[in-house]
Scaffold this motif. Structure first.
Motif, PDB file in Angstrom:
ATOM      1  N   GLY A 112       0.819  -1.203   0.000  1.00 10.40           N
ATOM      2  CA  GLY A 112       0.000   0.000   0.000  1.00 10.40           C
ATOM      3  C   GLY A 112       0.853   1.253   0.000  1.00 10.40           C
ATOM      4  O   GLY A 112       1.917   1.306   0.619  1.00 10.40           O
ATOM      5  N   LEU A 113       0.371   2.279  -0.682  1.00 13.01           N
ATOM      6  CA  LEU A 113       1.114   3.537  -0.779  1.00 13.01           C
ATOM      7  C   LEU A 113       0.142   4.705  -0.707  1.00 13.01           C
ATOM      8  O   LEU A 113      -0.890   4.713  -1.387  1.00 13.01           O
ATOM      9  N   THR A 114       0.466   5.679   0.117  1.00 14.48           N
ATOM     10  CA  THR A 114      -0.285   6.925   0.196  1.00 14.48           C
ATOM     11  C   THR A 114       0.445   7.976  -0.628  1.00 14.48           C
ATOM     12  O   THR A 114       1.619   8.263  -0.366  1.00 14.48           O
ATOM     13  N   VAL A 115      -0.231   8.521  -1.615  1.00 15.91           N
ATOM     14  CA  VAL A 115       0.356   9.533  -2.493  1.00 15.91           C
ATOM     15  C   VAL A 115      -0.320  10.869  -2.193  1.00 15.91           C
ATOM     16  O   VAL A 115      -1.552  10.984  -2.269  1.00 15.91           O
ATOM     17  N   LEU A 116       0.479  11.866  -1.836  1.00 16.25           N
ATOM     18  CA  LEU A 116      -0.029  13.189  -1.522  1.00 16.25           C
ATOM     19  C   LEU A 116       0.284  14.142  -2.666  1.00 16.25           C
ATOM     20  O   LEU A 116       1.451  14.309  -3.043  1.00 16.25           O
ATOM     21  N   GLY A 117      -0.757  14.743  -3.216  1.00 10.17           N
ATOM     22  CA  GLY A 117      -0.570  15.794  -4.200  1.00 10.17           C
ATOM     23  C   GLY A 117      -0.460  17.127  -3.483  1.00 10.17           C
ATOM     24  O   GLY A 117      -1.372  17.518  -2.738  1.00 10.17           O
ATOM     25  N   ILE A 118       0.645  17.835  -3.694  1.00 13.36           N
ATOM     26  CA  ILE A 118       0.904  19.068  -2.938  1.00 13.36           C
ATOM     27  C   ILE A 118       1.241  20.211  -3.888  1.00 13.36           C
ATOM     28  O   ILE A 118       1.706  20.006  -5.014  1.00 13.36           O
ATOM     29  N   ASP A 119       0.999  21.406  -3.396  1.00 15.32           N
ATOM     30  CA  ASP A 119       1.431  22.625  -4.066  1.00 15.32           C
ATOM     31  C   ASP A 119       2.626  23.134  -3.271  1.00 15.32           C
ATOM     32  O   ASP A 119       2.486  23.520  -2.107  1.00 15.32           O
ATOM     33  N   ILE A 120       3.800  23.139  -3.886  1.00 16.28           N
ATOM     34  CA  ILE A 120       5.023  23.419  -3.114  1.00 16.28           C
ATOM     35  C   ILE A 120       5.016  24.819  -2.514  1.00 16.28           C
ATOM     36  O   ILE A 120       5.664  25.060  -1.479  1.00 16.28           O
ATOM     37  N   ASN A 121       4.295  25.764  -3.104  1.00 17.03           N
ATOM     38  CA  ASN A 121       4.277  27.126  -2.567  1.00 17.03           C
ATOM     39  C   ASN A 121       3.552  27.175  -1.227  1.00 17.03           C
ATOM     40  O   ASN A 121       3.940  27.918  -0.327  1.00 17.03           O
ATOM     41  N   ASN A 122       2.495  26.381  -1.102  1.00 16.81           N
ATOM     42  CA  ASN A 122       1.744  26.341   0.161  1.00 16.81           C
ATOM     43  C   ASN A 122       2.295  25.287   1.117  1.00 16.81           C
ATOM     44  O   ASN A 122       2.297  25.476   2.326  1.00 16.81           O
ATOM     45  N   GLU A 123       2.757  24.163   0.561  1.00 16.15           N
ATOM     46  CA  GLU A 123       3.211  23.052   1.397  1.00 16.15           C
ATOM     47  C   GLU A 123       4.405  23.430   2.248  1.00 16.15           C
ATOM     48  O   GLU A 123       4.562  22.961   3.384  1.00 16.15           O
ATOM     49  N   ALA A 124       5.275  24.281   1.731  1.00 17.36           N
ATOM     50  CA  ALA A 124       6.460  24.694   2.488  1.00 17.36           C
ATOM     51  C   ALA A 124       6.095  25.407   3.780  1.00 17.36           C
ATOM     52  O   ALA A 124       6.901  25.469   4.711  1.00 17.36           O
ATOM     53  N   ASN A 125       4.866  25.935   3.870  1.00 23.99           N
ATOM     54  CA  ASN A 125       4.434  26.648   5.075  1.00 23.99           C
ATOM     55  C   ASN A 125       3.964  25.711   6.173  1.00 23.99           C
ATOM     56  O   ASN A 125       3.949  26.097   7.345  1.00 23.99           O
ATOM     57  N   VAL A 126       3.548  24.494   5.803  1.00 26.14           N
ATOM     58  CA  VAL A 126       2.986  23.581   6.801  1.00 26.14           C
ATOM     59  C   VAL A 126       3.827  22.328   7.025  1.00 26.14           C
ATOM     60  O   VAL A 126       3.549  21.545   7.925  1.00 26.14           O
ATOM     61  N   SER A 127       4.878  22.123   6.218  1.00 22.99           N
ATOM     62  CA  SER A 127       5.650  20.888   6.304  1.00 22.99           C
ATOM     63  C   SER A 127       7.130  21.169   6.108  1.00 22.99           C
ATOM     64  O   SER A 127       7.515  22.099   5.382  1.00 22.99           O
ATOM     65  N   ASN A 128       7.955  20.337   6.748  1.00 19.74           N
ATOM     66  CA  ASN A 128       9.412  20.429   6.587  1.00 19.74           C
ATOM     67  C   ASN A 128       9.947  19.395   5.597  1.00 19.74           C
ATOM     68  O   ASN A 128      11.152  19.154   5.562  1.00 19.74           O
ATOM     69  N   ILE A 129       9.079  18.793   4.806  1.00 20.82           N
ATOM     70  CA  ILE A 129       9.524  17.716   3.918  1.00 20.82           C
ATOM     71  C   ILE A 129      10.586  18.201   2.937  1.00 20.82           C
ATOM     72  O   ILE A 129      11.442  17.420   2.487  1.00 20.82           O
ATOM     73  N   LYS A 130      10.589  19.492   2.621  1.00 24.74           N
ATOM     74  CA  LYS A 130      11.589  20.041   1.704  1.00 24.74           C
ATOM     75  C   LYS A 130      13.005  19.819   2.225  1.00 24.74           C
ATOM     76  O   LYS A 130      13.949  19.665   1.437  1.00 24.74           O
ATOM     77  N   GLN A 131      13.167  19.800   3.558  1.00 25.13           N
ATOM     78  CA  GLN A 131      14.493  19.641   4.150  1.00 25.13           C
ATOM     79  C   GLN A 131      15.050  18.238   3.951  1.00 25.13           C
ATOM     80  O   GLN A 131      16.252  18.034   4.127  1.00 25.13           O
ATOM     81  N   PHE A 132      14.198  17.295   3.605  1.00 24.61           N
ATOM     82  CA  PHE A 132      14.623  15.904   3.521  1.00 24.61           C
ATOM     83  C   PHE A 132      14.764  15.412   2.078  1.00 24.61           C
ATOM     84  O   PHE A 132      14.821  14.210   1.838  1.00 24.61           O
ATOM     85  N   MET A 133      14.786  16.348   1.148  1.00 27.53           N
ATOM     86  CA  MET A 133      15.019  15.985  -0.251  1.00 27.53           C
ATOM     87  C   MET A 133      15.862  17.072  -0.898  1.00 27.53           C
ATOM     88  O   MET A 133      16.006  18.180  -0.368  1.00 27.53           O
ATOM     89  N   SER A 134      16.409  16.769  -2.032  1.00 26.36           N
ATOM     90  CA  SER A 134      17.233  17.740  -2.747  1.00 26.36           C
ATOM     91  C   SER A 134      16.353  18.843  -3.344  1.00 26.36           C
ATOM     92  O   SER A 134      15.135  18.682  -3.510  1.00 26.36           O
ATOM     93  N   GLU A 135      16.979  19.969  -3.668  1.00 28.24           N
ATOM     94  CA  GLU A 135      16.244  21.083  -4.263  1.00 28.24           C
ATOM     95  C   GLU A 135      15.652  20.683  -5.608  1.00 28.24           C
ATOM     96  O   GLU A 135      14.528  21.093  -5.953  1.00 28.24           O
ATOM     97  N   GLN A 136      16.367  19.877  -6.361  1.00 23.88           N
ATOM     98  CA  GLN A 136      15.873  19.420  -7.658  1.00 23.88           C
ATOM     99  C   GLN A 136      14.613  18.564  -7.493  1.00 23.88           C
ATOM    100  O   GLN A 136      13.646  18.703  -8.246  1.00 23.88           O
ATOM    101  N   SER A 137      14.626  17.692  -6.484  1.00 23.19           N
ATOM    102  CA  SER A 137      13.444  16.858  -6.227  1.00 23.19           C
ATOM    103  C   SER A 137      12.256  17.717  -5.841  1.00 23.19           C
ATOM    104  O   SER A 137      11.119  17.487  -6.294  1.00 23.19           O
ATOM    105  N   TRP A 138      12.513  18.715  -4.997  1.00 22.48           N
ATOM    106  CA  TRP A 138      11.436  19.594  -4.550  1.00 22.48           C
ATOM    107  C   TRP A 138      10.848  20.383  -5.721  1.00 22.48           C
ATOM    108  O   TRP A 138       9.624  20.497  -5.858  1.00 22.48           O
ATOM    109  N   GLN A 139      11.708  20.927  -6.555  1.00 16.83           N
ATOM    110  CA  GLN A 139      11.218  21.722  -7.677  1.00 16.83           C
ATOM    111  C   GLN A 139      10.462  20.876  -8.687  1.00 16.83           C
ATOM    112  O   GLN A 139       9.580  21.385  -9.398  1.00 16.83           O
TER     113      GLN A 139
END
Length: 417
Positions: A112-139
């Motif tokens: 099983g896999l949970t897939v979250l569709g996110i908008d990076i402009n808003n998601e950065a305000n509520v989550s730190n997930i950006k810190q755990f991936m490269s900038e290229q992955s985030w973009q």
């Protein structure tokens, strides 16, 4: 002046214990027991602090503090919820998301896999997930029309996938479901555009894709599955999320981290309390070895006590002599334990990694725990509390032998010399 004399004599008696090897051994055992108990208690408390810190900064930094999810239908006016959230003191930010559930095939079956569709402009305000991936992955998640997907390192390793390769996600057929029909699962293909490394269960069960592509896949149009909420005080999340949810016109499910991850925090606090009590009892047992040491010291110093009493020393001063003698044992044990405990706590993660590499084992498995390493967070207040507790118990242990020393009858003691 008399107190200083009693303390000086107590110090001399403490040094003179070396003349009696058996008393010296019991004294060493009590000091070593106190030192060991203090060391272990400081290390355990530091580990519990580390788990709590990682829970708050790592897990709760990625898992939303709260969510509002549409009841039997998507949320159409999610921007209105975001605006309402910004008006409530204590809520830091809100961001929309689209959630998809599916299966991915791996060796031995499906997962099983949970897939979250996110908008990076808003998601950065509520989550730190950006810190755990490269900038290229985030973009890559900002390319809303693409079928990019960012996987956890654990899942990517399990599926033997690398960046640039294709992943197939099997989901129920949305069109068939909307018509009340039963149909075979539909395969959706995604291109792995990045890897995040959070550690623990989330690495194995969560992936991220652009929000617009997720909404298109589920035929949601401009609507979303829900809104993620971030608060400044995680313990106030249940109240704040409830206040926001009750103010909405559309029916929504209200969820907060205490319902999804709260058991982890409760487990940490329970283990902390149990370990504190158990190790405090270990220290108490070690402290009461001081009783044995002082009882034998009192019997060994009967004639000296009698001479001091004959010369006019008060019974309270005699008690102070042996309280000081026993307190030196406790003080030495506390000092050694504090130094060792602080040293180990500051290097606990490195020590754990060294043990894992030497023995070829993994102390914490990502399949079981929310992190796959042993954290440590040294708290000065914990060190002071443990040392004071151990020292107070060691002083309490001296009271009875010291009192018995003060009850010595000079005539009888000198007669038996």
């Amino acid at each position: 002046m008399r107190s200083l004399l009693a303390m000086w004599i107590g110090w001399r008696f403490y040094l003179a214990r070396q003349s009696n090897r058996f008393i010296n051994f019991i004294s060493f055992a009590s000091t070593a027991g106190i030192a060991l108990g203090v060391t272990v208690l400081i290390v355990v408390l530091s580990a519990m602090n580390g788990f709590e810190k990682e829970l708050e900064q790592r897990l709760l930094g990625v898992v939303s503090h709260g969510e509002l999810i549409g009841v039997n239908e998507p949320i159409y006016d999610w921007q209105n919820i975001v605006n309402d959230a910004n008006q409530i003191p204590g809520i830091v930010a809100a961001a929309p998301f689209v959630r998809m559930q599916g299966l991915v095939q791996k060796v031995g079956g499906f997962q099983g896999l949970t897939v979250l569709g996110i908008d990076i402009n808003n998601e950065a305000n509520v989550s730190n997930i950006k810190q755990f991936m490269s900038e290229q992955s985030w973009q890559s998640l900002g390319e809303q029309e693409t079928n990019n997907i960012v996987l956890g390192r654990g899942l990517a390793k399990s599926l033997d996938l690398k960046v640039g390769q294709t992943l197939s996600l099997y989901m129920p057929n949305v069109n068939a479901q909307s018509q009340g029909k039963i149909a075979a699962a539909k395969s959706h293909r995604f291109i792995v555009s990045g890897i995040f490394e959070l550690g623990g269960e989330l690495d194995m069960s969560t992936a991220y894709i652009p929000m617009q592509h997720a909404a298109k896949t589920l035929n949601l149009g401009d609507s979303v599955s829900g809104v993620r909420i971030k608060v400044d005080d995680v313990f106030a999340a249940p109240r704040l999320i409830r206040d926001l949810g009750y103010s909405q016109q559309q029916y929504v499910y209200i969820s907060d981290w205490t319902r999804t991850q709260g058991h982890l925090y409760q487990d940490i606090q329970l283990v902390r309390m149990v370990m504190y009590l158990v190790l405090a009892l270990v220290i108490a047992v070690a402290c009461f070895n001081i009783v044995s040491t002082l009882v034998m010291a009192v019997r060994d110093k009967q004639s000296e006590i009698a001479i001091l009493l004959t010369m006019g020393m008060k019974k309270a001063s005699v008690m102070l002599i042996f309280v000081v003698q026993g307190a030196f044992n406790g003080l030495l044990g506390c000092a050694i334990g504090a130094v060792l405990g602080v040293s180990i706590s500051l290097n606990l993660s490195a020590i754990a990694k060294g043990i894992e590499s030497i023995l070829g084992i993994q102390l914490l498995s990502a399949d079981v725990y929310f992190i796959d390493f042993l954290p440590s967070e040294l708290n000065g207040a914990d060190v002071v509390t443990v040392v004071c507790l151990a020292f107070i118990m060691s002083v309490i242990a001296t009271l009875y032998p010291a009192w018995k020393a003060s009850q010595t009858l000079p005539a009888r003691a000198l007669a038996g010399r």
